[in-house]
Write a protein that holds these residues in place. Structure first.
Motif, PDB file in Angstrom:
ATOM      1  N   ARG A 178       0.834  -1.214   0.000  1.00  0.00           N
ATOM      2  CA  ARG A 178       0.000   0.000   0.000  1.00  0.00           C
ATOM      3  C   ARG A 178       0.864   1.258   0.000  1.00  0.00           C
ATOM      4  NH1 ARG A 178      -3.603   0.727   5.224  1.00  0.00           N
ATOM      5  NH2 ARG A 178      -1.498   0.878   6.080  1.00  0.00           N
ATOM      6  N   ALA A 179       1.939   1.249   0.787  1.00  0.00           N
ATOM      7  CA  ALA A 179       2.809   2.428   0.866  1.00  0.00           C
ATOM      8  C   ALA A 179       3.553   2.677  -0.433  1.00  0.00           C
ATOM      9  CB  ALA A 179       3.802   2.260   2.016  1.00  0.00           C
ATOM     10  N   SER A 180       3.935   1.608  -1.127  1.00  0.00           N
ATOM     11  CA  SER A 180       4.758   1.768  -2.329  1.00  0.00           C
ATOM     12  C   SER A 180       3.938   1.925  -3.604  1.00  0.00           C
ATOM     13  CB  SER A 180       5.705   0.573  -2.482  1.00  0.00           C
ATOM     14  OG  SER A 180       4.989  -0.623  -2.674  1.00  0.00           O
ATOM     15  N   ALA A 181       2.660   1.565  -3.567  1.00  0.00           N
ATOM     16  CA  ALA A 181       1.833   1.584  -4.773  1.00  0.00           C
ATOM     17  C   ALA A 181       1.751   2.955  -5.456  1.00  0.00           C
ATOM     18  CB  ALA A 181       0.428   1.067  -4.468  1.00  0.00           C
ATOM     19  N   PRO A 182       1.660   4.052  -4.710  1.00  0.00           N
ATOM     20  CA  PRO A 182       1.590   5.369  -5.380  1.00  0.00           C
ATOM     21  C   PRO A 182       2.943   5.872  -5.909  1.00  0.00           C
ATOM     22  CG  PRO A 182       0.499   5.398  -3.230  1.00  0.00           C
ATOM     23  CD  PRO A 182       1.333   4.167  -3.274  1.00  0.00           C
ATOM     24  N   ARG A 183       3.987   5.037  -5.820  1.00  0.00           N
ATOM     25  CA  ARG A 183       5.334   5.417  -6.257  1.00  0.00           C
ATOM     26  C   ARG A 183       5.817   6.662  -5.516  1.00  0.00           C
ATOM     27  NH1 ARG A 183       3.954   1.218  -8.053  1.00  0.00           N
ATOM     28  NH2 ARG A 183       4.071   0.500 -10.210  1.00  0.00           N
ATOM     29  N   PRO A 184       5.851   6.627  -4.185  1.00  0.00           N
ATOM     30  CA  PRO A 184       6.225   7.820  -3.424  1.00  0.00           C
ATOM     31  C   PRO A 184       7.693   8.178  -3.600  1.00  0.00           C
ATOM     32  CG  PRO A 184       6.148   5.924  -1.967  1.00  0.00           C
ATOM     33  CD  PRO A 184       5.621   5.462  -3.302  1.00  0.00           C
ATOM     34  N   ALA A 235      13.142 -10.274   8.548  1.00  0.00           N
ATOM     35  CA  ALA A 235      14.188 -10.230   7.525  1.00  0.00           C
ATOM     36  C   ALA A 235      13.583 -10.132   6.129  1.00  0.00           C
ATOM     37  CB  ALA A 235      15.073 -11.466   7.635  1.00  0.00           C
ATOM     38  N   ALA A 236      12.483 -10.845   5.913  1.00  0.00           N
ATOM     39  CA  ALA A 236      11.820 -10.805   4.605  1.00  0.00           C
ATOM     40  C   ALA A 236      11.260  -9.411   4.310  1.00  0.00           C
ATOM     41  CB  ALA A 236      10.697 -11.842   4.556  1.00  0.00           C
ATOM     42  N   ILE A 237      10.684  -8.770   5.323  1.00  0.00           N
ATOM     43  CA  ILE A 237      10.133  -7.424   5.151  1.00  0.00           C
ATOM     44  C   ILE A 237      11.250  -6.423   4.851  1.00  0.00           C
ATOM     45  CG2 ILE A 237       9.061  -5.493   6.400  1.00  0.00           C
ATOM     46  CD1 ILE A 237       7.054  -7.520   5.338  1.00  0.00           C
ATOM     47  N   VAL A 238      12.374  -6.575   5.534  1.00  0.00           N
ATOM     48  CA  VAL A 238      13.506  -5.678   5.284  1.00  0.00           C
ATOM     49  C   VAL A 238      13.990  -5.814   3.842  1.00  0.00           C
ATOM     50  CG1 VAL A 238      15.931  -5.246   5.847  1.00  0.00           C
ATOM     51  CG2 VAL A 238      14.260  -5.568   7.679  1.00  0.00           C
ATOM     52  N   ASP A 239      14.117  -7.048   3.375  1.00  0.00           N
ATOM     53  CA  ASP A 239      14.552  -7.266   1.988  1.00  0.00           C
ATOM     54  C   ASP A 239      13.567  -6.638   1.008  1.00  0.00           C
ATOM     55  OD1 ASP A 239      16.837  -8.606   2.742  1.00  0.00           O
ATOM     56  OD2 ASP A 239      15.955 -10.596   2.547  1.00  0.00           O
ATOM     57  N   LEU A 240      12.274  -6.779   1.287  1.00  0.00           N
ATOM     58  CA  LEU A 240      11.256  -6.188   0.423  1.00  0.00           C
ATOM     59  C   LEU A 240      11.324  -4.662   0.462  1.00  0.00           C
ATOM     60  CD1 LEU A 240       8.184  -8.475   1.186  1.00  0.00           C
ATOM     61  CD2 LEU A 240       9.288  -8.204  -1.043  1.00  0.00           C
ATOM     62  N   LEU A 241      11.525  -4.115   1.654  1.00  0.00           N
ATOM     63  CA  LEU A 241      11.569  -2.667   1.819  1.00  0.00           C
ATOM     64  C   LEU A 241      12.709  -2.066   1.004  1.00  0.00           C
ATOM     65  CD1 LEU A 241      10.127  -0.441   3.479  1.00  0.00           C
ATOM     66  CD2 LEU A 241      11.811  -0.816   5.266  1.00  0.00           C
ATOM     67  N   PHE A 242      13.892  -2.649   1.122  1.00  0.00           N
ATOM     68  CA  PHE A 242      15.033  -2.148   0.372  1.00  0.00           C
ATOM     69  C   PHE A 242      14.877  -2.440  -1.121  1.00  0.00           C
ATOM     70  CE2 PHE A 242      16.788  -1.639   4.503  1.00  0.00           C
ATOM     71  CZ  PHE A 242      17.786  -0.689   4.384  1.00  0.00           C
ATOM     72  N   GLY A 243      14.249  -3.563  -1.453  1.00  0.00           N
ATOM     73  CA  GLY A 243      14.007  -3.887  -2.854  1.00  0.00           C
ATOM     74  C   GLY A 243      13.069  -2.895  -3.520  1.00  0.00           C
ATOM     75  N   LEU A 244      12.006  -2.513  -2.811  1.00  0.00           N
ATOM     76  CA  LEU A 244      11.069  -1.530  -3.350  1.00  0.00           C
ATOM     77  C   LEU A 244      11.732  -0.162  -3.444  1.00  0.00           C
ATOM     78  CD1 LEU A 244       7.833  -2.646  -1.484  1.00  0.00           C
ATOM     79  CD2 LEU A 244       8.260  -2.808  -3.935  1.00  0.00           C
ATOM     80  N   ARG A 245      12.589   0.155  -2.466  1.00  0.00           N
ATOM     81  CA  ARG A 245      13.348   1.410  -2.534  1.00  0.00           C
ATOM     82  C   ARG A 245      14.189   1.443  -3.811  1.00  0.00           C
ATOM     83  NH1 ARG A 245      18.486   2.478  -0.220  1.00  0.00           N
ATOM     84  NH2 ARG A 245      18.891   0.408  -1.107  1.00  0.00           N
ATOM     85  N   ASP A 246      14.875   0.341  -4.072  1.00  0.00           N
ATOM     86  CA  ASP A 246      15.721   0.276  -5.263  1.00  0.00           C
ATOM     87  C   ASP A 246      14.886   0.337  -6.549  1.00  0.00           C
ATOM     88  OD1 ASP A 246      17.915   0.068  -3.619  1.00  0.00           O
ATOM     89  OD2 ASP A 246      18.013  -2.122  -3.742  1.00  0.00           O
ATOM     90  N   LYS A 247      13.760  -0.348  -6.536  1.00  0.00           N
ATOM     91  CA  LYS A 247      12.903  -0.430  -7.721  1.00  0.00           C
ATOM     92  C   LYS A 247      12.318   0.927  -8.094  1.00  0.00           C
ATOM     93  CE  LYS A 247       8.670  -2.769  -9.323  1.00  0.00           C
ATOM     94  NZ  LYS A 247       7.611  -3.719  -8.916  1.00  0.00           N
ATOM     95  N   HIS A 248      11.874   1.690  -7.088  1.00  0.00           N
ATOM     96  CA  HIS A 248      11.174   2.944  -7.357  1.00  0.00           C
ATOM     97  C   HIS A 248      12.054   4.178  -7.143  1.00  0.00           C
ATOM     98  CE1 HIS A 248       7.676   0.536  -7.850  1.00  0.00           C
ATOM     99  NE2 HIS A 248       7.486   0.294  -6.570  1.00  0.00           N
ATOM    100  N   GLY A 249      13.279   3.983  -6.618  1.00  0.00           N
ATOM    101  CA  GLY A 249      14.185   5.113  -6.428  1.00  0.00           C
ATOM    102  C   GLY A 249      13.780   6.067  -5.324  1.00  0.00           C
ATOM    103  N   ALA A 250      13.020   5.582  -4.352  1.00  0.00           N
ATOM    104  CA  ALA A 250      12.554   6.448  -3.268  1.00  0.00           C
ATOM    105  C   ALA A 250      13.650   6.683  -2.233  1.00  0.00           C
ATOM    106  CB  ALA A 250      11.334   5.827  -2.590  1.00  0.00           C
ATOM    107  N   THR A 251      13.529   7.779  -1.521  1.00  0.00           N
ATOM    108  CA  THR A 251      14.356   8.025  -0.347  1.00  0.00           C
ATOM    109  C   THR A 251      13.717   7.276   0.815  1.00  0.00           C
ATOM    110  OG1 THR A 251      14.997  10.209  -1.152  1.00  0.00           O
ATOM    111  CG2 THR A 251      15.224   9.813   1.211  1.00  0.00           C
ATOM    112  N   LEU A 252      14.505   6.485   1.540  1.00  0.00           N
ATOM    113  CA  LEU A 252      13.976   5.634   2.610  1.00  0.00           C
ATOM    114  C   LEU A 252      14.481   6.124   3.958  1.00  0.00           C
ATOM    115  CD1 LEU A 252      12.573   3.086   3.720  1.00  0.00           C
ATOM    116  CD2 LEU A 252      14.650   1.803   3.150  1.00  0.00           C
ATOM    117  N   ILE A 253      13.550   6.398   4.867  1.00  0.00           N
ATOM    118  CA  ILE A 253      13.886   6.789   6.232  1.00  0.00           C
ATOM    119  C   ILE A 253      13.166   5.843   7.172  1.00  0.00           C
ATOM    120  CG2 ILE A 253      13.844   8.644   7.938  1.00  0.00           C
ATOM    121  CD1 ILE A 253      13.558  10.581   5.510  1.00  0.00           C
ATOM    122  N   LEU A 254      13.911   5.207   8.063  1.00  0.00           N
ATOM    123  CA  LEU A 254      13.269   4.223   8.935  1.00  0.00           C
ATOM    124  C   LEU A 254      13.750   4.337  10.371  1.00  0.00           C
ATOM    125  CD1 LEU A 254      15.451   1.625   9.368  1.00  0.00           C
ATOM    126  CD2 LEU A 254      14.879   1.335   6.967  1.00  0.00           C
TER     127      LEU A 254
END
Length: 231
Positions: A156-162, A180-199
């Motif tokens: 849901r968070a990544s769908a709008p391409r933030p 661990a799976a969620i972390v991999d997905l989080l960084f993968g989506l960051r890489d895919k969409h080029g978003a700035t990630l703050i956690l």
């Protein structure tokens, strides 16, 4: 065009509680560059989540300024802030915050519909597939495990391409494997969409994957370290 996506200038946050006014953050000056991965760490009560809320306009600074993507959040009213977050930010919380009466697909599609995307359900389905949950699209949150609910929240968070992705203890309610799976997905989506990630995280291993780590103590920045992100 500036390379900064977020900037706090001498920002402070105070909130009124039952015991009176509480000062939570003090004189925070911090800039985050486009595409950067920033980890916010520190002991419980140090102000990590509050700082994330300021960055997302979910709390308003009581002193100083908060600027995101060139827009001054300080003077925005709630409706303007909500529209700005909808269009520019994705937020993942520790407690998922899914709508219990909606299916996984509907939960992901809803912010897209609100933003006027005519292909909301097609995009939502693609995001669920990206987090490995296309087979659970018609299930309700109560029918999903904690790890699956967090995957839906991430979709849901990544769908709008933030342009900015904020995550508050995204693995806090998950076991080690699901975390661990969620972390991999989080960084993968960051890489895919080029978003700035703050956690925000208590996890040392998760913080080590970030480009930069800011440590808070008693509502102040105690340390700001740039590091080589782990592969």
């Amino acid at each position: 065009m500036t390379n900064l996506v977020l900037e706090l200038q001498n920002a402070a946050l105070s909130l009124d509680g039952n015991a009176g006014r509480v000062d939570i953050l003090h004189d925070i000056t911090l800039s985050v560059a486009r595409g950067e991965t920033l980890g916010l760490v520190g002991p419980s009560g140090s102000g990590k989540s509050s700082l994330l809320m300021l960055m997302g306009g979910l709390e308003q600074v009581t002193e100083g300024r908060a600027i995101a993507l060139g827009q001054d959040l300080t003077g925005m009213d709630e409706d303007t802030l909500a529209r700005f977050r909808r269009d520019a930010m994705g937020v993942v919380f520790q407690n998922f915050h899914l709508i219990p009466t909606m299916t996984a697909l509907e939960n992901v599609a809803t912010p897209l519909e609100l933003a006027g995307h005519k292909d909301a359900f097609e995009r939502a389905e693609a995001e669920l597939q990206a987090v490995g949950l296309s087979h659970r699209r018609d299930h309700y949150p109560a029918q999903l495990s904690g790890g699956e609910q967090q995957r839906v929240a991430l979709a849901r968070a990544s769908a709008p391409r933030p342009q900015i992705l904020l995550a508050d203890e995204p693995t806090g309610n998950l076991d080690e494997t699901n975390g661990a799976a969620i972390v991999d997905l989080l960084f993968g989506l960051r890489d895919k969409h080029g978003a700035t990630l703050i956690l925000v995280t208590h996890s040392h291993s998760l913080a080590q994957r970030c480009d930069r780590v800011v440590r808070l103590r008693d509502g102040r920045i105690a340390e700001d370290v740039r590091q080589e992100a782990a592969e």
